[in-house]
Design a protein around this motif. Structure first.
Motif, PDB file in Angstrom:
ATOM      1  N   LYS A  32       0.828  -1.217   0.000  1.00 16.62           N
ATOM      2  CA  LYS A  32       0.000   0.000   0.000  1.00 16.62           C
ATOM      3  C   LYS A  32       0.861   1.265   0.000  1.00 16.62           C
ATOM      4  CE  LYS A  32      -0.702  -0.322   5.044  1.00 16.62           C
ATOM      5  NZ  LYS A  32      -0.145  -1.671   5.231  1.00 16.62           N
ATOM      6  N   PHE A  33       2.135   1.129   0.360  1.00 16.86           N
ATOM      7  CA  PHE A  33       3.068   2.259   0.285  1.00 16.86           C
ATOM      8  C   PHE A  33       3.934   2.164  -0.971  1.00 16.86           C
ATOM      9  CE2 PHE A  33       2.881   1.084   4.933  1.00 16.86           C
ATOM     10  CZ  PHE A  33       1.909   2.016   5.263  1.00 16.86           C
ATOM     11  N   VAL A  34       4.281   0.943  -1.347  1.00 14.07           N
ATOM     12  CA  VAL A  34       5.167   0.719  -2.487  1.00 14.07           C
ATOM     13  C   VAL A  34       4.498   1.109  -3.801  1.00 14.07           C
ATOM     14  CG1 VAL A  34       6.462  -0.997  -3.808  1.00 14.07           C
ATOM     15  CG2 VAL A  34       6.369  -1.159  -1.320  1.00 14.07           C
ATOM     16  N   ILE A  38       5.680   3.773  -6.740  1.00 11.59           N
ATOM     17  CA  ILE A  38       6.096   3.289  -8.052  1.00 11.59           C
ATOM     18  C   ILE A  38       5.291   3.952  -9.163  1.00 11.59           C
ATOM     19  CG2 ILE A  38       6.071   1.271  -9.568  1.00 11.59           C
ATOM     20  CD1 ILE A  38       6.905  -0.434  -7.196  1.00 11.59           C
ATOM     21  N   PHE A  39       3.974   4.068  -8.994  1.00 10.20           N
ATOM     22  CA  PHE A  39       3.142   4.634 -10.049  1.00 10.20           C
ATOM     23  C   PHE A  39       3.400   6.127 -10.245  1.00 10.20           C
ATOM     24  CE2 PHE A  39       0.276   0.882  -9.259  1.00 10.20           C
ATOM     25  CZ  PHE A  39       0.479   0.313 -10.507  1.00 10.20           C
ATOM     26  N   ILE A  40       3.602   6.856  -9.160  1.00 14.22           N
ATOM     27  CA  ILE A  40       3.885   8.292  -9.286  1.00 14.22           C
ATOM     28  C   ILE A  40       5.229   8.513  -9.967  1.00 14.22           C
ATOM     29  CG2 ILE A  40       4.388  10.413  -8.007  1.00 14.22           C
ATOM     30  CD1 ILE A  40       2.351   9.424  -5.894  1.00 14.22           C
ATOM     31  N   LEU A  46       8.061   8.113 -17.328  1.00 13.28           N
ATOM     32  CA  LEU A  46       7.518   7.818 -18.655  1.00 13.28           C
ATOM     33  C   LEU A  46       7.481   9.075 -19.514  1.00 13.28           C
ATOM     34  CD1 LEU A  46       4.628   5.309 -17.902  1.00 13.28           C
ATOM     35  CD2 LEU A  46       6.748   4.846 -19.150  1.00 13.28           C
ATOM     36  N   ILE A  47       7.148  10.206 -18.892  1.00 12.56           N
ATOM     37  CA  ILE A  47       7.181  11.486 -19.619  1.00 12.56           C
ATOM     38  C   ILE A  47       8.608  11.789 -20.052  1.00 12.56           C
ATOM     39  CG2 ILE A  47       6.808  13.973 -19.402  1.00 12.56           C
ATOM     40  CD1 ILE A  47       4.553  13.302 -17.407  1.00 12.56           C
ATOM     41  N   TRP A  48       9.536  11.570 -19.138  1.00  8.61           N
ATOM     42  CA  TRP A  48      10.962  11.746 -19.424  1.00  8.61           C
ATOM     43  C   TRP A  48      11.362  10.840 -20.585  1.00  8.61           C
ATOM     44  CZ3 TRP A  48      15.000  11.603 -14.855  1.00  8.61           C
ATOM     45  CH2 TRP A  48      16.309  11.645 -15.348  1.00  8.61           C
ATOM     46  N   ASP A  49      10.928   9.597 -20.546  1.00  8.31           N
ATOM     47  CA  ASP A  49      11.262   8.614 -21.569  1.00  8.31           C
ATOM     48  C   ASP A  49      10.739   9.048 -22.942  1.00  8.31           C
ATOM     49  OD1 ASP A  49      12.078   6.179 -22.754  1.00  8.31           O
ATOM     50  OD2 ASP A  49      11.644   5.107 -20.906  1.00  8.31           O
ATOM     51  N   LEU A 216       9.327   8.589  -1.810  1.00 13.54           N
ATOM     52  CA  LEU A 216       7.862   8.543  -1.774  1.00 13.54           C
ATOM     53  C   LEU A 216       7.367   7.379  -0.926  1.00 13.54           C
ATOM     54  CD1 LEU A 216       7.001   9.416  -5.483  1.00 13.54           C
ATOM     55  CD2 LEU A 216       6.647  10.849  -3.467  1.00 13.54           C
ATOM     56  N   TYR A 217       8.055   6.262  -1.004  1.00 13.86           N
ATOM     57  CA  TYR A 217       7.713   5.101  -0.178  1.00 13.86           C
ATOM     58  C   TYR A 217       7.798   5.450   1.303  1.00 13.86           C
ATOM     59  CZ  TYR A 217       8.489   0.527   2.051  1.00 13.86           C
ATOM     60  OH  TYR A 217       8.435  -0.572   2.869  1.00 13.86           O
ATOM     61  N   GLU A 218       8.894   6.092   1.709  1.00 12.74           N
ATOM     62  CA  GLU A 218       9.067   6.498   3.104  1.00 12.74           C
ATOM     63  C   GLU A 218       8.082   7.605   3.479  1.00 12.74           C
ATOM     64  OE1 GLU A 218      10.635   5.215   5.443  1.00 12.74           O
ATOM     65  OE2 GLU A 218      12.206   3.954   4.603  1.00 12.74           O
TER      66      GLU A 218
END
Length: 231
Positions: A32-34, A38-40, A46-49, A216-218
């Motif tokens: 629920k934290f991971v 990851i998605f954010i 992905l925009i960078w890519d 973000l996870y932390e």
């Protein structure tokens, strides 16, 4: 051959996913934290890519991808931003569970300052190369924010040891991707220095990707902890 990149993605996540139910780490309980982290982060990268594809910083060898594209990117490249961060955060939590002491935390700030200095140097050295400029500019911003603006929770020692351990699978996976090659780099947009077949910048691309995910996870974990203490 068309399944090469897809199989690499599966290999990256297979053992971390299976071992997520390890009794000591209980990584599945932290999904629920991971997953939000990851998605954010993945959305940003992905925009960078997409930008890098447009700028001809890199491209993908059609011989090693299945040909399915989303948002103009190969499906395998999108999966990369799920499988690699998941595996790296899994490494992070395993190290925290089995080696909880952080006696070297006092040195992490100095390491961060050295890296910030490196980012500035690389920014000016590669000022006319897109991969170098954007990569080190991003790392400078994220690292500077975590060390100087984030005062609620400290985790950089744990991050650095995770990064060092993550370099082992990084050399294996990126070695395959760049040696075959699945991902083809335009050396006019990087410094042209490689470790084996891996561009120098890739090491710090991994660092920025991993740092944003772990921060973000932390952050999500800390927010829940604070709410629990208030209640």
């Amino acid at each position: 051959m068309n399944y090469t990149y897809l199989l690499i993605n599966i290999a990256v996540i297979f053992f971390p996913l299976v071992l997520s139910f390890d009794k000591k780490v209980h990584f599945f309980s932290k999904w629920k934290f991971v997953l939000p982290a990851i998605f954010i982060t993945g959305g940003f990268f992905l925009i960078w890519d997409l930008l890098f594809v447009k700028l001809n910083v890199w491209s993908f060898n059609p011989d090693y991808i299945i040909g399915v594209k989303l948002f103009g990117l190969p499906l395998e490249e999108i999966l990369f931003f799920l499988t690699v961060p998941y595996a790296c955060v899994f490494i992070y939590e395993c190290l925290n569970a089995y080696f909880p002491k952080d006696s070297l935390q006092k040195y992490s700030f100095s390491v961060s300052n050295l890296l910030l200095g490196l980012c500035i140097a690389m920014f000016f050295l590669g000022y006319n190369r897109w991969y170098t400029v954007i990569n080190f500019g991003f790392l400078f911003f994220v690292l500077g924010y975590v060390e100087y603006a984030n005062i609620e929770f400290r985790f950089m020692y744990k991050f650095y040891r995770t990064y060092v351990v993550a370099l082992i699978p990084f050399y294996i996976v990126n070695g395959f991707l760049t040696a075959i090659p699945v991902v083809m780099y335009n050396d006019k947009e990087n410094l042209g220095f490689r470790v084996g077949t891996i561009p120098f910048e890739d090491h710090f691309y991994l660092m920025g990707l991993l740092l944003m995910n772990i921060y973000l996870y932390e952050f999500f974990k800390n927010r829940v902890t604070i709410k629990t203490e208030v209640v």
